[in-house]
Design a protein around this motif. Sequence first.
Motif, PDB file in Angstrom:
ATOM      1  N   ALA A 163       4.945  14.532  -8.651  1.00  0.00           N
ATOM      2  CA  ALA A 163       6.072  15.326  -8.156  1.00  0.00           C
ATOM      3  C   ALA A 163       6.607  16.296  -9.200  1.00  0.00           C
ATOM      4  N   GLY A 164       6.583  15.909 -10.443  1.00  0.00           N
ATOM      5  CA  GLY A 164       7.008  16.840 -11.487  1.00  0.00           C
ATOM      6  C   GLY A 164       8.446  16.664 -11.926  1.00  0.00           C
TER       7      GLY A 164
ATOM      8  N   GLY B  53       0.817  -1.215   0.000  1.00  0.00           N
ATOM      9  CA  GLY B  53       0.000   0.000   0.000  1.00  0.00           C
ATOM     10  C   GLY B  53       0.846   1.258   0.000  1.00  0.00           C
ATOM     11  N   LEU B  54       1.863   1.287   0.839  1.00  0.00           N
ATOM     12  CA  LEU B  54       2.736   2.458   0.880  1.00  0.00           C
ATOM     13  C   LEU B  54       3.472   2.646  -0.437  1.00  0.00           C
ATOM     14  N   LEU B  55       3.960   1.548  -1.028  1.00  0.00           N
ATOM     15  CA  LEU B  55       4.660   1.666  -2.302  1.00  0.00           C
ATOM     16  C   LEU B  55       3.741   2.181  -3.407  1.00  0.00           C
ATOM     17  N   LEU B  56       2.496   1.737  -3.417  1.00  0.00           N
ATOM     18  CA  LEU B  56       1.543   2.249  -4.404  1.00  0.00           C
ATOM     19  C   LEU B  56       1.273   3.736  -4.190  1.00  0.00           C
ATOM     20  N   ILE B  57       1.111   4.134  -2.946  1.00  0.00           N
ATOM     21  CA  ILE B  57       0.876   5.552  -2.644  1.00  0.00           C
ATOM     22  C   ILE B  57       2.085   6.394  -3.027  1.00  0.00           C
ATOM     23  N   LEU B  58       3.275   5.925  -2.695  1.00  0.00           N
ATOM     24  CA  LEU B  58       4.484   6.670  -3.049  1.00  0.00           C
ATOM     25  C   LEU B  58       4.649   6.780  -4.554  1.00  0.00           C
ATOM     26  N   THR B  59       4.310   5.721  -5.278  1.00  0.00           N
ATOM     27  CA  THR B  59       4.393   5.778  -6.743  1.00  0.00           C
ATOM     28  C   THR B  59       3.390   6.780  -7.298  1.00  0.00           C
ATOM     29  N   GLY B  60       2.184   6.778  -6.747  1.00  0.00           N
ATOM     30  CA  GLY B  60       1.187   7.749  -7.192  1.00  0.00           C
ATOM     31  C   GLY B  60       1.609   9.179  -6.918  1.00  0.00           C
ATOM     32  N   VAL B  61       2.212   9.414  -5.772  1.00  0.00           N
ATOM     33  CA  VAL B  61       2.687  10.755  -5.437  1.00  0.00           C
ATOM     34  C   VAL B  61       3.868  11.134  -6.332  1.00  0.00           C
ATOM     35  N   ALA B  62       4.729  10.153  -6.661  1.00  0.00           N
ATOM     36  CA  ALA B  62       5.883  10.434  -7.522  1.00  0.00           C
ATOM     37  C   ALA B  62       5.447  10.898  -8.898  1.00  0.00           C
ATOM     38  N   PHE B  63       4.333  10.391  -9.402  1.00  0.00           N
ATOM     39  CA  PHE B  63       3.835  10.846 -10.699  1.00  0.00           C
ATOM     40  C   PHE B  63       3.401  12.303 -10.657  1.00  0.00           C
TER      41      PHE B  63
ATOM     42  N   SER C 208      12.307  16.049  -7.033  1.00  0.00           N
ATOM     43  CA  SER C 208      11.193  16.076  -6.082  1.00  0.00           C
ATOM     44  C   SER C 208      10.783  14.671  -5.649  1.00  0.00           C
ATOM     45  N   ALA C 209      10.977  13.689  -6.525  1.00  0.00           N
ATOM     46  CA  ALA C 209      10.565  12.324  -6.219  1.00  0.00           C
ATOM     47  C   ALA C 209      11.656  11.526  -5.510  1.00  0.00           C
ATOM     48  N   ALA C 210      12.880  12.019  -5.478  1.00  0.00           N
ATOM     49  CA  ALA C 210      13.987  11.273  -4.876  1.00  0.00           C
ATOM     50  C   ALA C 210      13.752  10.913  -3.406  1.00  0.00           C
ATOM     51  N   PRO C 211      13.237  11.812  -2.583  1.00  0.00           N
ATOM     52  CA  PRO C 211      12.961  11.410  -1.187  1.00  0.00           C
ATOM     53  C   PRO C 211      11.937  10.273  -1.087  1.00  0.00           C
ATOM     54  N   LEU C 212      11.024  10.202  -2.043  1.00  0.00           N
ATOM     55  CA  LEU C 212      10.041   9.119  -2.029  1.00  0.00           C
ATOM     56  C   LEU C 212      10.716   7.772  -2.275  1.00  0.00           C
ATOM     57  N   ILE C 213      11.745   7.782  -3.107  1.00  0.00           N
ATOM     58  CA  ILE C 213      12.499   6.558  -3.360  1.00  0.00           C
ATOM     59  C   ILE C 213      13.200   6.104  -2.080  1.00  0.00           C
TER      60      ILE C 213
END
Length: 119
Positions: free
Chosen positions: A58-59, A46-56, A63-68
């Motif tokens: 991020a722009g 669930g967290l990985l799916l949410i992080l992937t959705g937020v990464a899309f 901006s997406a590096a902390p999510l990784i």
Amino acid sequence: MSAADVITAILLPTGALFSALGALGALRFPDLLSRLHAATKPQTIGLLLILTGVAFQAGSFASAAPLILVAFFQLLTAPVTAQTVGGAAWRAGVIDRGVITVDDSRREESRREESRRED
């Protein structure tokens, strides 16, 4: 509506659903091992799916590096924590050994005893 918006609209609710079902399983399952499973696997997915959705959304990669990093540490710590808690519960005798179908620890214990006898 862009493709990133559509992907995010699918990933965020799906991730939330996985997390909610994991939390429900942690509350409803009868024993510690089942609860550990529910608390780690669906929560991590669930967290990985949410992080992937937020990464899309991020722009940029910066901006997406902390999510990784968050995803990496989640994948690193959740299984280790579950293994540690499960092992401690096993050694403490909290787990009903009758519900275990495969018990690798007994084989390991017998190997240790055999090696002690040989010494």
